[in-house]
Design a protein around this motif. Structure first.
Motif, PDB file in Angstrom:
ATOM      1  N   GLU A 132       0.822  -1.208   0.000  1.00  0.00           N
ATOM      2  CA  GLU A 132       0.000   0.000   0.000  1.00  0.00           C
ATOM      3  C   GLU A 132       0.856   1.258   0.000  1.00  0.00           C
ATOM      4  O   GLU A 132       0.399   2.317  -0.454  1.00  0.00           O
ATOM      5  CB  GLU A 132      -0.926   0.020   1.222  1.00  0.00           C
ATOM      6  CG  GLU A 132      -2.184  -0.808   1.084  1.00  0.00           C
ATOM      7  CD  GLU A 132      -1.983  -2.276   1.398  1.00  0.00           C
ATOM      8  OE1 GLU A 132      -2.945  -3.053   1.293  1.00  0.00           O
ATOM      9  OE2 GLU A 132      -0.844  -2.666   1.746  1.00  0.00           O
ATOM     10  N   GLY A 133       2.065   1.151   0.545  1.00  0.00           N
ATOM     11  CA  GLY A 133       2.904   2.342   0.632  1.00  0.00           C
ATOM     12  C   GLY A 133       4.373   2.023   0.511  1.00  0.00           C
ATOM     13  O   GLY A 133       4.808   0.876   0.667  1.00  0.00           O
ATOM     14  N   TRP A 134       5.156   3.058   0.219  1.00  0.00           N
ATOM     15  CA  TRP A 134       6.612   2.946   0.068  1.00  0.00           C
ATOM     16  C   TRP A 134       7.287   3.904   1.027  1.00  0.00           C
ATOM     17  O   TRP A 134       6.892   5.075   1.151  1.00  0.00           O
ATOM     18  CB  TRP A 134       7.009   3.274  -1.374  1.00  0.00           C
ATOM     19  CG  TRP A 134       8.490   3.168  -1.659  1.00  0.00           C
ATOM     20  CD1 TRP A 134       9.384   2.319  -1.085  1.00  0.00           C
ATOM     21  CD2 TRP A 134       9.237   3.933  -2.613  1.00  0.00           C
ATOM     22  NE1 TRP A 134      10.639   2.497  -1.617  1.00  0.00           N
ATOM     23  CE2 TRP A 134      10.571   3.488  -2.556  1.00  0.00           C
ATOM     24  CE3 TRP A 134       8.889   4.949  -3.510  1.00  0.00           C
ATOM     25  CZ2 TRP A 134      11.582   4.030  -3.348  1.00  0.00           C
ATOM     26  CZ3 TRP A 134       9.888   5.486  -4.312  1.00  0.00           C
ATOM     27  CH2 TRP A 134      11.213   5.029  -4.230  1.00  0.00           C
ATOM     28  N   LEU A 135       8.335   3.401   1.704  1.00  0.00           N
ATOM     29  CA  LEU A 135       9.141   4.193   2.626  1.00  0.00           C
ATOM     30  C   LEU A 135      10.568   4.291   2.068  1.00  0.00           C
ATOM     31  O   LEU A 135      11.442   3.510   2.444  1.00  0.00           O
ATOM     32  CB  LEU A 135       9.159   3.535   4.011  1.00  0.00           C
ATOM     33  CG  LEU A 135       7.801   3.309   4.681  1.00  0.00           C
ATOM     34  CD1 LEU A 135       7.940   2.413   5.905  1.00  0.00           C
ATOM     35  CD2 LEU A 135       7.164   4.633   5.070  1.00  0.00           C
ATOM     36  N   PRO A 136      10.821   5.214   1.141  1.00  0.00           N
ATOM     37  CA  PRO A 136      12.178   5.347   0.608  1.00  0.00           C
ATOM     38  C   PRO A 136      13.124   5.908   1.656  1.00  0.00           C
ATOM     39  O   PRO A 136      12.740   6.749   2.476  1.00  0.00           O
ATOM     40  CB  PRO A 136      11.995   6.325  -0.562  1.00  0.00           C
ATOM     41  CG  PRO A 136      10.787   7.122  -0.199  1.00  0.00           C
ATOM     42  CD  PRO A 136       9.891   6.191   0.560  1.00  0.00           C
ATOM     43  N   ALA A 137      14.367   5.452   1.620  1.00  0.00           N
ATOM     44  CA  ALA A 137      15.345   5.897   2.612  1.00  0.00           C
ATOM     45  C   ALA A 137      15.719   7.356   2.413  1.00  0.00           C
ATOM     46  O   ALA A 137      15.806   8.129   3.373  1.00  0.00           O
ATOM     47  CB  ALA A 137      16.591   5.020   2.537  1.00  0.00           C
ATOM     48  N   PHE A 138      15.980   7.745   1.187  1.00  0.00           N
ATOM     49  CA  PHE A 138      16.327   9.119   0.849  1.00  0.00           C
ATOM     50  C   PHE A 138      15.464   9.552  -0.332  1.00  0.00           C
ATOM     51  O   PHE A 138      15.225   8.769  -1.250  1.00  0.00           O
ATOM     52  CB  PHE A 138      17.804   9.238   0.468  1.00  0.00           C
ATOM     53  CG  PHE A 138      18.762   8.842   1.552  1.00  0.00           C
ATOM     54  CD1 PHE A 138      18.710   9.433   2.801  1.00  0.00           C
ATOM     55  CD2 PHE A 138      19.719   7.860   1.336  1.00  0.00           C
ATOM     56  CE1 PHE A 138      19.588   9.064   3.810  1.00  0.00           C
ATOM     57  CE2 PHE A 138      20.602   7.488   2.321  1.00  0.00           C
ATOM     58  CZ  PHE A 138      20.542   8.092   3.568  1.00  0.00           C
ATOM     59  N   TRP A 139      15.055  10.801  -0.316  1.00  0.00           N
ATOM     60  CA  TRP A 139      14.239  11.314  -1.416  1.00  0.00           C
ATOM     61  C   TRP A 139      14.851  12.601  -1.937  1.00  0.00           C
ATOM     62  O   TRP A 139      15.163  13.514  -1.159  1.00  0.00           O
ATOM     63  CB  TRP A 139      12.815  11.581  -0.957  1.00  0.00           C
ATOM     64  CG  TRP A 139      11.916  11.991  -2.084  1.00  0.00           C
ATOM     65  CD1 TRP A 139      11.669  13.255  -2.527  1.00  0.00           C
ATOM     66  CD2 TRP A 139      11.169  11.111  -2.941  1.00  0.00           C
ATOM     67  NE1 TRP A 139      10.802  13.235  -3.600  1.00  0.00           N
ATOM     68  CE2 TRP A 139      10.482  11.932  -3.875  1.00  0.00           C
ATOM     69  CE3 TRP A 139      11.003   9.729  -3.005  1.00  0.00           C
ATOM     70  CZ2 TRP A 139       9.652  11.397  -4.856  1.00  0.00           C
ATOM     71  CZ3 TRP A 139      10.176   9.210  -3.986  1.00  0.00           C
ATOM     72  CH2 TRP A 139       9.515  10.029  -4.889  1.00  0.00           C
ATOM     73  N   SER A 140      15.025  12.667  -3.237  1.00  0.00           N
ATOM     74  CA  SER A 140      15.511  13.882  -3.886  1.00  0.00           C
ATOM     75  C   SER A 140      14.382  14.498  -4.694  1.00  0.00           C
ATOM     76  O   SER A 140      13.968  13.926  -5.710  1.00  0.00           O
ATOM     77  CB  SER A 140      16.691  13.582  -4.818  1.00  0.00           C
ATOM     78  OG  SER A 140      16.948  14.716  -5.646  1.00  0.00           O
ATOM     79  N   PRO A 141      13.872  15.657  -4.287  1.00  0.00           N
ATOM     80  CA  PRO A 141      12.823  16.313  -5.071  1.00  0.00           C
ATOM     81  C   PRO A 141      13.304  16.727  -6.454  1.00  0.00           C
ATOM     82  O   PRO A 141      12.489  16.930  -7.357  1.00  0.00           O
ATOM     83  CB  PRO A 141      12.461  17.547  -4.233  1.00  0.00           C
ATOM     84  CG  PRO A 141      13.074  17.349  -2.908  1.00  0.00           C
ATOM     85  CD  PRO A 141      14.212  16.404  -3.076  1.00  0.00           C
ATOM     86  N   GLU A 142      14.632  16.850  -6.609  1.00  0.00           N
ATOM     87  CA  GLU A 142      15.179  17.261  -7.899  1.00  0.00           C
ATOM     88  C   GLU A 142      15.253  16.125  -8.915  1.00  0.00           C
ATOM     89  O   GLU A 142      15.476  16.362 -10.102  1.00  0.00           O
ATOM     90  CB  GLU A 142      16.583  17.854  -7.717  1.00  0.00           C
ATOM     91  CG  GLU A 142      16.618  19.306  -7.279  1.00  0.00           C
ATOM     92  CD  GLU A 142      16.175  19.483  -5.839  1.00  0.00           C
ATOM     93  OE1 GLU A 142      15.345  20.372  -5.582  1.00  0.00           O
ATOM     94  OE2 GLU A 142      16.626  18.720  -4.975  1.00  0.00           O
TER      95      GLU A 142
END
Length: 337
Positions: free
Chosen positions: A183-193
């Motif tokens: 149902e959901g994803w928990l990414p370790a790091f997220w880059s909005p760019e």
């Protein structure tokens, strides 16, 4: 986009109860509790369930190596009852450092193990019949040399026949699995760019996603350092990133380092690892590039951080979880979402 609150782990959680109640009052989407090799998330979530009534309660994450799939399903059903249906079941393999060095079990086939684990948890919670599972890594009932053991069904009826599962995943195959079954994803790091990188990782799994599942919900953690001096804010986060990139597993099995390398920091990662694995923690922290912190974290004055949330919103994140004890800042971020 909504704001979540991360409480982390290994803290005196009873001292944070006023913060948790405040977060619920101002409309924070969810509160997330993690575990590593100190406090466990289950006890804390049970405690929070008794002191809250509306906010979502998430595990970020329960380590697969720490519990059998059936034990996790029992835990999920119990917490879901205690919280009146507010549990968000975050699961993850963790890394070889914790799996081998703390739980004393093998670290192998993380993608296949995760898939089977999710299947079993879902089967137990659905309670449609006795539990039977014949996987490569998990067999229930366990095959015996003597008399067969009859399968069993949970004695507890679930509050919900399906507890939402959020998977923490970094590698391409594990992210694709997440997009296919969770149902959901928990990414370790997220880059909005760099949202296209994440879309490419998710695409294979989304193509095979069951129509019975809701749209995948992305809950990304943003490391946060608030203050007027940007350089000092960066310095406060350098040890955090150095730990993830340098100390979370052997050089060739650090999944956080692999993800950051895919984000464009492949030149910096070996230096950070060299220092960290040699015990030079300060040198490892100093080697974390400013640009990496600026891209993956929220730093600076409250207004700057709130403005920066716009980039996260535009990149497709559903919930940004932040770790802060600053109520005024949390208020500001909730108003900005």
């Amino acid at each position: 986009m909504k704001i979540g609150l991360s409480l982390g782990h290994s803290r005196p959680f009873h001292d944070l109860l006023d913060l948790v109640r405040h977060a619920e009052e101002i409309g924070v989407d969810s509160i997330w509790v993690s575990e590593a090799y100190g406090t466990d998330a289950v006890s804390v979530l049970g405690y929070l369930a008794a002191h809250t009534s509306r906010v979502g309660l998430g595990s970020a994450v329960l380590q697969l190596a720490a519990r059998s799939p059936a034990a996790t399903a029992m835990t999920a059903m119990t917490l879901d009852h205690l919280s009146a249906g507010r549990l968000l079941l975050g699961l993850g393999t963790s890394g070889p450092q914790v799996v081998r060095g703390w739980h004393g079990t093998r670290f192998d086939a993380p993608v296949a193990r995760t898939g089977e684990y999710v299947d079993i948890v879902r089967s137990v919670v659905a309670r449609e019949g006795p539990l039977r599972y014949a996987g490569k890594h998990y067999q229930v009932p366990y095959p015996a040399d003597s008399d067969d053991v009859p399968p069993m069904r949970s004695s507890l009826h679930p509050r919900r026949p399906r507890v939402p599962i959020y998977l923490a995943s970094n590698g391409p195959r594990n992210v694709a699995l997440t997009a296919r079954v969770a149902e959901g994803w928990l990414p370790a790091f997220w880059s909005p760019e760099q949202p296209d990188l994440y879309r490419d990782l998710l695409a294979p799994g989304l193509a095979d996603r069951s129509p019975e599942l809701p749209p995948l919900r992305i809950v990304a953690t943003a490391h946060l350092a608030a203050g007027a001096d940007l350089a000092r804010c960066r310095d406060r986060l350098r040890p955090v990133f150095a730990l993830y990139l340098g100390g979370m597993g052997p050089r060739d099995q650090n999944f956080y380092a692999r993800l950051v390398s895919r984000l464009g920091y492949a030149d910096a990662v070996p230096t950070i690892q060299d220092h960290y694995l040699a015990g030079r923690r300060q040198a490892a922290a100093a080697a974390v590039p400013d640009r990496l912190i600026d891209e993956l974290a929220l730093i600076g004055p409250a207004d700057r951080i709130a403005d920066r949330l716009g980039a996260w919103r535009a990149s497709g994140v559903d919930v940004v979880t932040v770790k802060t004890d600053d109520r005024a800042l949390l208020d500001r971020l909730v108003r900005a979402d």
